[in-house]
Scaffold this motif. Structure first.
Motif, PDB file in Angstrom:
ATOM      1  N   LEU A   1       0.814  -1.217   0.000  1.00  0.00           N
ATOM      2  CA  LEU A   1       0.000   0.000   0.000  1.00  0.00           C
ATOM      3  C   LEU A   1       0.845   1.264   0.000  1.00  0.00           C
ATOM      4  N   TYR A   2       1.878   1.309   0.857  1.00  0.00           N
ATOM      5  CA  TYR A   2       2.546   2.579   1.154  1.00  0.00           C
ATOM      6  C   TYR A   2       4.070   2.516   1.064  1.00  0.00           C
ATOM      7  N   GLY A   3       4.592   1.474   0.433  1.00  0.00           N
ATOM      8  CA  GLY A   3       6.034   1.362   0.306  1.00  0.00           C
ATOM      9  C   GLY A   3       6.668   2.524  -0.440  1.00  0.00           C
ATOM     10  N   GLY A   4       5.891   3.206  -1.262  1.00  0.00           N
ATOM     11  CA  GLY A   4       6.411   4.342  -2.014  1.00  0.00           C
ATOM     12  C   GLY A   4       6.578   5.607  -1.198  1.00  0.00           C
ATOM     13  N   LEU A   5       6.193   5.584   0.076  1.00  0.00           N
ATOM     14  CA  LEU A   5       6.288   6.787   0.908  1.00  0.00           C
ATOM     15  C   LEU A   5       7.618   6.906   1.649  1.00  0.00           C
ATOM     16  N   THR A   6       8.541   5.999   1.391  1.00  0.00           N
ATOM     17  CA  THR A   6       9.875   6.132   1.984  1.00  0.00           C
ATOM     18  C   THR A   6      10.558   7.376   1.416  1.00  0.00           C
ATOM     19  N   PRO A   7      11.485   8.003   2.155  1.00  0.00           N
ATOM     20  CA  PRO A   7      12.021   7.601   3.462  1.00  0.00           C
ATOM     21  C   PRO A   7      11.238   8.144   4.659  1.00  0.00           C
ATOM     22  N   ARG A   8      10.240   8.983   4.422  1.00  0.00           N
ATOM     23  CA  ARG A   8       9.526   9.549   5.577  1.00  0.00           C
ATOM     24  C   ARG A   8       8.754   8.480   6.326  1.00  0.00           C
ATOM     25  N   LEU A   9       8.254   7.472   5.595  1.00  0.00           N
ATOM     26  CA  LEU A   9       7.589   6.329   6.227  1.00  0.00           C
ATOM     27  C   LEU A   9       8.513   5.125   6.140  1.00  0.00           C
ATOM     28  N   HIS A  10       8.858   4.563   7.288  1.00  0.00           N
ATOM     29  CA  HIS A  10       9.748   3.406   7.370  1.00  0.00           C
ATOM     30  C   HIS A  10       8.929   2.228   7.868  1.00  0.00           C
ATOM     31  N   LEU A  11       8.771   1.201   7.040  1.00  0.00           N
ATOM     32  CA  LEU A  11       7.962   0.043   7.382  1.00  0.00           C
ATOM     33  C   LEU A  11       8.865  -1.031   7.980  1.00  0.00           C
ATOM     34  N   VAL A  12       8.612  -1.371   9.244  1.00  0.00           N
ATOM     35  CA  VAL A  12       9.506  -2.215  10.032  1.00  0.00           C
ATOM     36  C   VAL A  12       8.805  -3.530  10.363  1.00  0.00           C
ATOM     37  N   HIS A  13       9.386  -4.650   9.913  1.00  0.00           N
ATOM     38  CA  HIS A  13       8.842  -5.964  10.260  1.00  0.00           C
ATOM     39  C   HIS A  13       9.548  -6.450  11.518  1.00  0.00           C
ATOM     40  N   ALA A  14       8.924  -6.242  12.667  1.00  0.00           N
ATOM     41  CA  ALA A  14       9.516  -6.619  13.952  1.00  0.00           C
ATOM     42  C   ALA A  14       8.440  -6.564  15.022  1.00  0.00           C
ATOM     43  N   GLY A  15       8.670  -7.285  16.101  1.00  0.00           N
ATOM     44  CA  GLY A  15       7.826  -7.137  17.268  1.00  0.00           C
ATOM     45  C   GLY A  15       8.107  -5.816  17.951  1.00  0.00           C
ATOM     46  N   ALA A  16       7.079  -5.218  18.531  1.00  0.00           N
ATOM     47  CA  ALA A  16       7.245  -3.892  19.137  1.00  0.00           C
ATOM     48  C   ALA A  16       8.275  -3.920  20.265  1.00  0.00           C
ATOM     49  N   VAL A  17       8.227  -4.929  21.126  1.00  0.00           N
ATOM     50  CA  VAL A  17       9.152  -4.985  22.254  1.00  0.00           C
ATOM     51  C   VAL A  17      10.586  -5.084  21.763  1.00  0.00           C
ATOM     52  N   ASP A  18      10.846  -5.979  20.814  1.00  0.00           N
ATOM     53  CA  ASP A  18      12.207  -6.145  20.299  1.00  0.00           C
ATOM     54  C   ASP A  18      12.707  -4.863  19.644  1.00  0.00           C
ATOM     55  N   HIS A  19      11.860  -4.224  18.877  1.00  0.00           N
ATOM     56  CA  HIS A  19      12.281  -2.999  18.198  1.00  0.00           C
ATOM     57  C   HIS A  19      12.567  -1.884  19.194  1.00  0.00           C
ATOM     58  N   LEU A  20      11.683  -1.699  20.139  1.00  0.00           N
ATOM     59  CA  LEU A  20      11.889  -0.641  21.131  1.00  0.00           C
ATOM     60  C   LEU A  20      13.150  -0.894  21.951  1.00  0.00           C
ATOM     61  N   ARG A  21      13.360  -2.137  22.328  1.00  0.00           N
ATOM     62  CA  ARG A  21      14.536  -2.477  23.132  1.00  0.00           C
ATOM     63  C   ARG A  21      15.832  -2.150  22.386  1.00  0.00           C
ATOM     64  N   ALA A  22      15.800  -2.295  21.071  1.00  0.00           N
ATOM     65  CA  ALA A  22      16.992  -2.042  20.260  1.00  0.00           C
ATOM     66  C   ALA A  22      17.177  -0.567  19.908  1.00  0.00           C
ATOM     67  N   HIS A  23      16.219   0.285  20.290  1.00  0.00           N
ATOM     68  CA  HIS A  23      16.272   1.701  19.902  1.00  0.00           C
ATOM     69  C   HIS A  23      15.997   2.612  21.098  1.00  0.00           C
ATOM     70  N   PRO A  24      16.828   2.597  22.120  1.00  0.00           N
ATOM     71  CA  PRO A  24      16.620   3.497  23.258  1.00  0.00           C
ATOM     72  C   PRO A  24      16.823   4.957  22.866  1.00  0.00           C
ATOM     73  N   ASP A  25      16.087   5.843  23.530  1.00  0.00           N
ATOM     74  CA  ASP A  25      16.241   7.290  23.342  1.00  0.00           C
ATOM     75  C   ASP A  25      16.133   7.711  21.872  1.00  0.00           C
ATOM     76  N   THR A  26      15.194   7.111  21.171  1.00  0.00           N
ATOM     77  CA  THR A  26      15.077   7.330  19.725  1.00  0.00           C
ATOM     78  C   THR A  26      13.880   8.179  19.338  1.00  0.00           C
ATOM     79  N   TYR A  27      12.750   8.016  20.024  1.00  0.00           N
ATOM     80  CA  TYR A  27      11.492   8.559  19.528  1.00  0.00           C
ATOM     81  C   TYR A  27      11.013   9.774  20.321  1.00  0.00           C
ATOM     82  N   ASP A  28      10.493  10.740  19.579  1.00  0.00           N
ATOM     83  CA  ASP A  28       9.826  11.879  20.202  1.00  0.00           C
ATOM     84  C   ASP A  28       8.394  11.523  20.583  1.00  0.00           C
ATOM     85  N   VAL A  29       7.773  10.666  19.789  1.00  0.00           N
ATOM     86  CA  VAL A  29       6.394  10.223  20.024  1.00  0.00           C
ATOM     87  C   VAL A  29       6.303   8.746  19.654  1.00  0.00           C
ATOM     88  N   ALA A  30       5.644   7.965  20.503  1.00  0.00           N
ATOM     89  CA  ALA A  30       5.252   6.598  20.158  1.00  0.00           C
ATOM     90  C   ALA A  30       3.743   6.504  20.377  1.00  0.00           C
TER      91      ALA A  30
END
Length: 224
Positions: free
Chosen positions: A88-117
């Protein structure tokens, strides 16, 4: 080793086929006619944003196209949902990044990364909040915000749980056979205690009642 069945295989397929456009609006509630819109996230212009349990990434696509974030990471563990989002939306990169991962695993690997979740009936509903919320807190930058919508009560009107107890929700295997998902349907004060225990502050929980016999919604927010 047997692969885990994708219980989200069928979700959203009809809509994806019949309504593939980027949504014009952002809604937190099941009926999509009550409650606030994107303003509940605050000003996300230039922000790095995470959608936790993004499904086909409709909300994330709306933000990426209409609200000028630096980037929206649309995170989902389901292979089928991730593939649908890419179609549907793969053409919206790089502003939209589609990540195939579990939320916990992704968050754990990205500390201090997000302004909003945020999540719209997403990962907080289907992941043990005692595991997810602390990882979300660590993934936020200082001053960052977590906002999510979740069910205010069970289908049929039974009240939400007074303790952190999961329940079962109907689902389908890819071959169409019936299955169940684990889901957390908790009262407002239970969510508030969980967020505070995760190290988050400024917790608010607002309820939007069901319209026309539907399902009520809690809109939950907190900040690091």
């Amino acid at each position: 080793m047997t692969a885990t069945p994708d219980l989200w295989h069928h979700y959203g397929r009809n809509r994806a086929a019949n309504d593939p456009d980027v949504p014009a609006a952002f809604s937190w509630t099941r009926d999509q006619h009550t409650g606030p819109g994107v303003e509940a996230l605050g000003d996300i212009a230039g922000a790095v944003v995470a959608d936790l349990g993004a499904g086909p990434a409709r909300h994330a696509a709306h933000l990426a196209v209409r609200h000028q974030p630096a980037r929206v990471d649309a995170i989902d563990a389901s292979p089928a949902q991730h593939a649908m989002a890419c179609g549907l939306y793969g053409g919206l990169t790089p502003r939209l990044h589609l990540v195939h991962a579990g939320a916990v695993d992704h968050l754990r690997a990205h500390p201090d990364t997000y302004d909003v979740a945020y999540a719209v009936f997403g990962a907080p509903d289907f992941t043990d909040p005692r595991v997810l919320l602390p990882e979300a807190a660590r993934a936020l930058r200082p001053g960052g915000r977590l906002v999510f919508s979740t069910l205010a009560h069970y289908r049929g009107g039974s009240p939400a749980e007074i303790d952190v107890i999961p329940s079962s929700a109907p689902a389908k295997l890819p071959d169409g056979r019936a299955a169940t998902l684990t889901r957390w349907v908790l009262r407002a004060y239970v969510w508030a205690k969980l967020l505070e225990a995760a190290g988050l502050a400024d917790v608010t929980v607002e309820e939007f009642p069901a319209v026309g016999g539907g399902l009520g919604t809690l809109l939950v927010s907190a900040s690091r």
